[in-house]
Motif scaffolding. Structure first.
Motif, PDB file in Angstrom:
ATOM      1  N   PRO A  52       0.807  -1.231   0.000  1.00  0.00           N
ATOM      2  CA  PRO A  52       0.000   0.000   0.000  1.00  0.00           C
ATOM      3  C   PRO A  52       0.834   1.273   0.000  1.00  0.00           C
ATOM      4  O   PRO A  52       0.433   2.280  -0.586  1.00  0.00           O
ATOM      5  CB  PRO A  52      -0.826  -0.123   1.289  1.00  0.00           C
ATOM      6  CG  PRO A  52      -0.845  -1.588   1.601  1.00  0.00           C
ATOM      7  CD  PRO A  52       0.478  -2.108   1.140  1.00  0.00           C
ATOM      8  N   ASN A  88     -10.232   3.852  -8.929  1.00  0.00           N
ATOM      9  CA  ASN A  88      -9.337   2.855  -8.337  1.00  0.00           C
ATOM     10  C   ASN A  88      -9.749   1.423  -8.654  1.00  0.00           C
ATOM     11  O   ASN A  88     -10.910   1.130  -8.943  1.00  0.00           O
ATOM     12  CB  ASN A  88      -9.334   3.024  -6.811  1.00  0.00           C
ATOM     13  CG  ASN A  88     -10.712   2.825  -6.202  1.00  0.00           C
ATOM     14  OD1 ASN A  88     -11.572   3.712  -6.318  1.00  0.00           O
ATOM     15  ND2 ASN A  88     -10.957   1.681  -5.594  1.00  0.00           N
ATOM     16  N   ALA A 107      -1.705  -5.120   0.951  1.00  0.00           N
ATOM     17  CA  ALA A 107      -3.046  -5.087   0.362  1.00  0.00           C
ATOM     18  C   ALA A 107      -3.322  -6.438  -0.300  1.00  0.00           C
ATOM     19  O   ALA A 107      -2.491  -6.944  -1.057  1.00  0.00           O
ATOM     20  CB  ALA A 107      -3.147  -3.969  -0.664  1.00  0.00           C
ATOM     21  N   ILE A 174      -8.946   0.630  -1.933  1.00  0.00           N
ATOM     22  CA  ILE A 174      -7.868   1.546  -2.321  1.00  0.00           C
ATOM     23  C   ILE A 174      -8.325   2.995  -2.355  1.00  0.00           C
ATOM     24  O   ILE A 174      -7.551   3.915  -2.053  1.00  0.00           O
ATOM     25  CB  ILE A 174      -7.268   1.123  -3.675  1.00  0.00           C
ATOM     26  CG1 ILE A 174      -6.575  -0.250  -3.537  1.00  0.00           C
ATOM     27  CG2 ILE A 174      -6.274   2.161  -4.186  1.00  0.00           C
ATOM     28  CD1 ILE A 174      -5.407  -0.272  -2.569  1.00  0.00           C
TER      29      ILE A 174
END
Length: 531
Positions: A52, A88, A107, A174
């Motif tokens: 991330p 996203n 993530a 996200i």
């Protein structure tokens, strides 16, 4: 969308394999952009992760570089930028520390299949089985959606479980992770040196992909949260797709600019393609995603599709819904051919390689790397390549990879036509359908021609195929009032488009489809091969 003073709208497009920032002028034409790829992690078979913090850094770099390019081209973006939109990759799940701002785990990406055991357990134990939550959220129980990824983190990562218990954990897809960082993170100061904390919000299109939101109320559904053991305290606030969310914090390029639009990538593409009720689009990226706008009506599918939010263009605006078919592996199959097999060196090479042969030579490739999504929903599927003979060469394999993308899109469109036909709202004959396409892979002319041939109907590609970023820009511009919906829709589709007409006759099209379905059936029940 002509005349008047000059202004610009920025768009952050955070995708599965790359991030880009595009700056649009008042006519919604791109004037500068920058794109960077970031690392894909595959810790185990079927697992896919992102860092991330690397995603945050990629956004920062793209914003700065695009701004530099615009300035070098003579545009005064610093003075004229009015707002920024964000779009996203969906379902990808991040849990981070409220106090440190650091991720508590990588993530877990939307296509990751590690939650299959949890899915099987829920399907077995819940009275509604695989469709237990469909009446509320429109989604089947699948490895695809964020709720299952949250459950896996709670069950398998001690630091996540401890942070949830102590109240330090924050969940987000996200969009949420980026908005939180863009608006200050765990602590920043504004221009008057006042402390600022990041906003913990998500938009309704991304929230619709978690399996936790009620499609009717656009709120988190308490019974679902209770059934899955997910505390509401870690979840962000749900907002619309077009509103003033906050401002970019100090320390970022373009600090002080309003962040005013947010949509999941496929919803942004639908807006960018200006799909009204009854119109569909297909986006070709890492995966492929086909959405049909159903207007203000929540339509349930009986043919393997999911029901989702299309978009809600303002806090008081009506909600538009959609039927969607999601394909996990589209452009990712080309990347695999490049990175995993070394058959090509760049993604663009696949077109020339595939054109060396007239057809796939009887080879069929089904990229069920992590299972199959719509309309099959088989997490036990694994990839196969069949029909190989001594005659088979690299060109046949390349062509079969391209055809696999198009066959999967056909499967989804066939389901859409069945659902629409049963409701008496549209003809079920696929040959009478016109498909709008977008996404990076659509620059491949051979891919688009194969799609038209196998579909049996025209495929229409816009001059600007990056309609995902454009949709986010539209949402941001609408929120701050520089554009109206009427202006956007009246200006749309006037640019030069490319239309691919089918050349394959019906008999061959039918035979190819039958062979494809035979190949798909060979992928089932193969998940245990890797054990």
């Amino acid at each position: 969308m002509s005349g008047g003073e000059e202004f610009f709208i920025g768009s952050i497009d955070q995708g599965t394999t790359s991030t880009r920032f595009i700056i649009y002028d008042r006519h919604a034409q791109p004037i500068a952009s920058h794109q960077v790829e970031f690392t894909q992690f595959y810790p185990e078979a079927g697992w896919v992760e992102h860092d991330p913090t690397e995603i945050v850094q990629s956004v920062r770099v793209c914003m700065a570089k695009a701004l530099d390019k615009a300035t070098a081209a003579g545009h005064n973006v610093d003075a004229g930028l009015r707002a920024i939109g964000l779009t996203n990759q969906r379902e990808t799940t991040v849990i981070w520390s409220r106090s440190t701002g650091l991720p508590l785990y990588n993530a877990i990406v939307w296509m990751d299949a590690r939650t299959s055991t949890i899915c099987h357990r829920l399907v077995r134990d819940l009275p509604g089985g695989r469709d237990h939550f469909v009446p509320t959220c429109g989604l089947p129980i699948s490895t695809y959606f964020s709720a299952l990824k949250i459950m896996w983190l709670l069950e398998n990562v001690d630091v996540v479980r401890d942070a949830v218990r102590s109240g330090d954990a924050m969940f987000g897809t996200i969009d949420t992770w980026m908005i939180w960082n863009l608006t200050g993170g765990c602590g920043a100061v504004d221009r008057e040196e006042n402390p600022v904390h990041g906003l913990h919000v998500t938009d309704c299109s991304n929230a619709a992909r978690t399996m936790l939101m009620d499609l009717r109320t656009l709120d988190w559904d308490r019974p679902t949260l209770d059934a899955l053991g997910i505390p509401i305290e870690i979840l962000p606030k749900i907002i619309s797709n077009s509103e003033k969310i906050g401002v970019i914090a100090n320390g970022w390029p373009l600090a002080g600019i309003p962040l005013a639009g947010c949509l999941g990538d496929q919803h942004a593409a639908m807006l960018g393609q200006l799909c009204r009720k009854g119109e569909a689009k297909s986006t070709y990226g890492t995966g492929a995603f086909i959405l049909l706008n159903t207007g203000d009506e929540i339509v349930r599918s009986s043919h393997g599709l999911v029901t989702t939010v299309a978009y809600k263009l303002g806090p008081e605006a009506p909600t538009s819904y959609a039927l969607e078919g999601s394909i996990a592996i589209a452009g990712a199959a080309v990347q695999w051919l490049r990175d995993g097999m070394g058959i090509i060196h760049t993604a663009s090479e696949i077109e020339d390689l595939a054109e060396l042969v007239e057809n796939s030579g009887g080879v069929y490739f089904v990229p069920a790397f992590n299972g199959l999504f719509a309309p099959w929903w088989r997490d036990d599927a694994r990839g196969v390549c069949i029909g190989i003979t001594r005659f088979t060469n690299k060109g046949h394999i390349a062509r079969a990879v391209l055809e696999s993308i198009c066959f999967q899109v056909n499967d989804v469109l066939a389901s859409m036509h069945k659902d629409a036909g049963e409701r008496g709202e549209a003809k079920t004959n696929v040959r009478e359908f016109l498909l709008r396409v977008d996404g990076g892979a659509t620059v491949n002319n051979l891919l688009m021609q194969i799609q038209a041939d196998l579909l049996g109907s025209p495929v229409v590609r816009p001059a600007d195929v990056e309609t995902t970023a454009l949709g986010a820009a539209y949402a941001a511009g609408l929120a701050i009032g520089v554009w109206t919906e009427e202006q956007i829709y009246s200006a749309g589709h006037k640019e030069k488009t490319t239309v691919f007409h089918p050349k394959l006759d019906e008999a061959h099209r039918k035979k190819r489809s039958e062979s494809w379905n035979k190949a798909v059936s060979r992928t089932f029940d193969l998940a245990d091969l890797s054990l």
